[in-house]
Design a protein around this motif. Structure first.
Motif, PDB file in Angstrom:
ATOM      1  N   THR A 158       0.841  -1.197   0.000  1.00 26.57           N
ATOM      2  CA  THR A 158       0.000   0.000   0.000  1.00 26.57           C
ATOM      3  C   THR A 158       0.872   1.241   0.000  1.00 26.57           C
ATOM      4  O   THR A 158       2.069   1.186   0.283  1.00 26.57           O
ATOM      5  CB  THR A 158      -0.927   0.055   1.239  1.00 26.57           C
ATOM      6  N   GLY A 162      -4.605   5.912  -4.524  1.00 30.37           N
ATOM      7  CA  GLY A 162      -5.955   5.414  -4.302  1.00 30.37           C
ATOM      8  C   GLY A 162      -6.422   5.558  -2.872  1.00 30.37           C
ATOM      9  O   GLY A 162      -7.294   4.808  -2.417  1.00 30.37           O
ATOM     10  N   GLY A 164      -4.778   4.888  -0.205  1.00 29.32           N
ATOM     11  CA  GLY A 164      -4.265   3.826   0.659  1.00 29.32           C
ATOM     12  C   GLY A 164      -4.775   2.441   0.327  1.00 29.32           C
ATOM     13  O   GLY A 164      -4.530   1.500   1.082  1.00 29.32           O
ATOM     14  N   GLU A 165      -5.477   2.289  -0.808  1.00 29.39           N
ATOM     15  CA  GLU A 165      -5.941   0.959  -1.214  1.00 29.39           C
ATOM     16  C   GLU A 165      -4.740   0.066  -1.538  1.00 29.39           C
ATOM     17  O   GLU A 165      -3.699   0.540  -1.982  1.00 29.39           O
ATOM     18  CB  GLU A 165      -6.827   1.061  -2.463  1.00 29.39           C
ATOM     19  N   PRO A 166      -4.883  -1.253  -1.354  1.00 25.62           N
ATOM     20  CA  PRO A 166      -3.804  -2.163  -1.743  1.00 25.62           C
ATOM     21  C   PRO A 166      -3.503  -2.024  -3.236  1.00 25.62           C
ATOM     22  O   PRO A 166      -4.412  -1.879  -4.055  1.00 25.62           O
ATOM     23  CB  PRO A 166      -4.368  -3.548  -1.420  1.00 25.62           C
ATOM     24  N   SER A 168      -2.895  -2.810  -6.968  1.00 24.73           N
ATOM     25  CA  SER A 168      -3.408  -3.845  -7.866  1.00 24.73           C
ATOM     26  C   SER A 168      -3.502  -3.278  -9.266  1.00 24.73           C
ATOM     27  O   SER A 168      -3.464  -2.060  -9.467  1.00 24.73           O
ATOM     28  CB  SER A 168      -4.806  -4.309  -7.418  1.00 24.73           C
ATOM     29  N   LEU A 171      -6.759  -1.153  -9.478  1.00 26.53           N
ATOM     30  CA  LEU A 171      -6.604   0.200  -8.946  1.00 26.53           C
ATOM     31  C   LEU A 171      -5.784   1.060  -9.912  1.00 26.53           C
ATOM     32  O   LEU A 171      -6.112   2.225 -10.140  1.00 26.53           O
ATOM     33  CB  LEU A 171      -5.926   0.159  -7.582  1.00 26.53           C
ATOM     34  N   ARG A 174      -7.869   2.243 -12.752  1.00 22.98           N
ATOM     35  CA  ARG A 174      -8.800   3.285 -12.317  1.00 22.98           C
ATOM     36  C   ARG A 174      -8.101   4.636 -12.208  1.00 22.98           C
ATOM     37  O   ARG A 174      -8.625   5.658 -12.663  1.00 22.98           O
ATOM     38  CB  ARG A 174      -9.410   2.916 -10.961  1.00 22.98           C
TER      39      ARG A 174
END
Length: 318
Positions: A158, A162, A164-166, A168, A171, A174
């Protein structure tokens, strides 16, 4: 590094190897943890490290029309994997017939008979085989039968991207779609790159003193949101600071979405027909329509100055 397309390309005398399997689109920092672990394990065992991936993306075959935007074409992924020490990349053509292969048959036909896996390295959520029925636990059981180890690497990473989103691929796509190329770069560990062939456009940029390379992007490319970006144009082995425009060119009633890169202070380039790459470093402003052409020219000059300032650092590797 060896590159194989299909099981038949694997040399008949191929020995044992350490294998990791996945789409690995973008080869982001989470992917890098798994791939580096596979390479390290291969070195310990004295065998090659092999990455197995798929083309087209499995979702396009399972659910036609759902092909996700790609963060990197296969040749770029192979380059990035080679940098991590991978010895061979196997691209498996993903067909309807292949999608029906049971997890057990996948293990035998790919891992055992052809790659002679000595170890398999995966993330904890790895799934494979028909309807993604194969799990890491199943793979462990198969390893006991066919004499290969299974090692699970947590790819959980992280940062600020994003919120703090994991990290990927989902993500990253996006963030690219939203124009947050800085956030995407944090996940990827490098700027997001778009590639393609330079084609002739309306040549308005040349007429206005800002000749651009109009890049015909590869199919399914993840293209950033409409706007102006600072970045780099890679062509003929040279990395040039660039002001990049993405959008439909509303100033001239455009309808087709394009990616155009102006190599700052370079008016001598002849790039038509060449394959180039564009790295997106920072978002500068959104797409806009101006009251007059003079107003547009003033803004373009300001955009170029801003991009020149942002790209004042050393150029990235081509």
């Amino acid at each position: 590094m060896q590159r194989w397309r299909g099981l038949e390309d694997i040399p008949e005398d191929w020995g044992r190897s350490v294998v990791t399997i996945g789409s690995y689109d973008g080869v982001h920092r989470g992917h890098q943890l798994i791939i580096r672990h596979a390479v390290d394990r291969a070195r310990e065992l004295g065998v090659p490290a092999v990455v197995v991936t798929f083309d087209p993306h499995p979702s396009e075959v399972v659910r036609p029309g759902s092909h996700p935007p790609l963060l990197a074409p296969h040749h770029r992924r192979a380059e990035l994997m080679a940098d991590l020490g991978v010895d061979a990349v196997l691209i498996l053509p993903f067909t309807k017939e292949f999608s029906k292969l049971s997890p057990a048959d996948f293990v035998v036909k790919v891992l055992v008979d052809r790659l002679r896996a000595k170890a398999v390295v995966e993330g904890p959520n790895f799934r494979f085989g028909h309807k993604a029925a194969g799990t890491v636990d199943f793979l462990v059981e198969q390893g006991k039968v066919y004499d290969f180890e299974v090692e699970v690497v947590d790819l959980f990473v992280t940062g600020e991207a994003g919120g703090g989103e994991p990290f990927s691929s989902t993500l990253t796509r996006r963030l690219v779609a939203e124009g947050d190329v800085a956030g995407a770069a944090e996940i990827l560990g490098r700027p997001h790159r778009v590639e393609g062939v330079v084609v002739r456009g309306a040549q308005r940029g040349r007429e206005m003193g800002f000749p651009t390379a109009n890049v015909e992007t590869l199919p399914h490319t993840a293209i950033p949101a409409d706007g102006v970006y600072a970045g780099w144009l890679h062509a003929q082995g040279e990395a040039m600071p660039a002001a990049i425009s993405v959008g439909t060119n509303p100033q001239f009633e455009g309808t087709e979405r394009t990616v155009e890169a102006y190599a700052i202070d370079r008016v001598d380039l002849e790039l038509y027909g060449l394959h180039v790459a564009v790295d997106f470093v920072a978002f500068v402003r959104g797409q806009a329509r101006f009251e007059t052409l003079d107003a547009l020219l003033v803004q373009m000059a300001e955009d170029v100055d801003r991009c020149r300032e942002i790209t004042g650092a050393d150029a990235p590797r081509a």
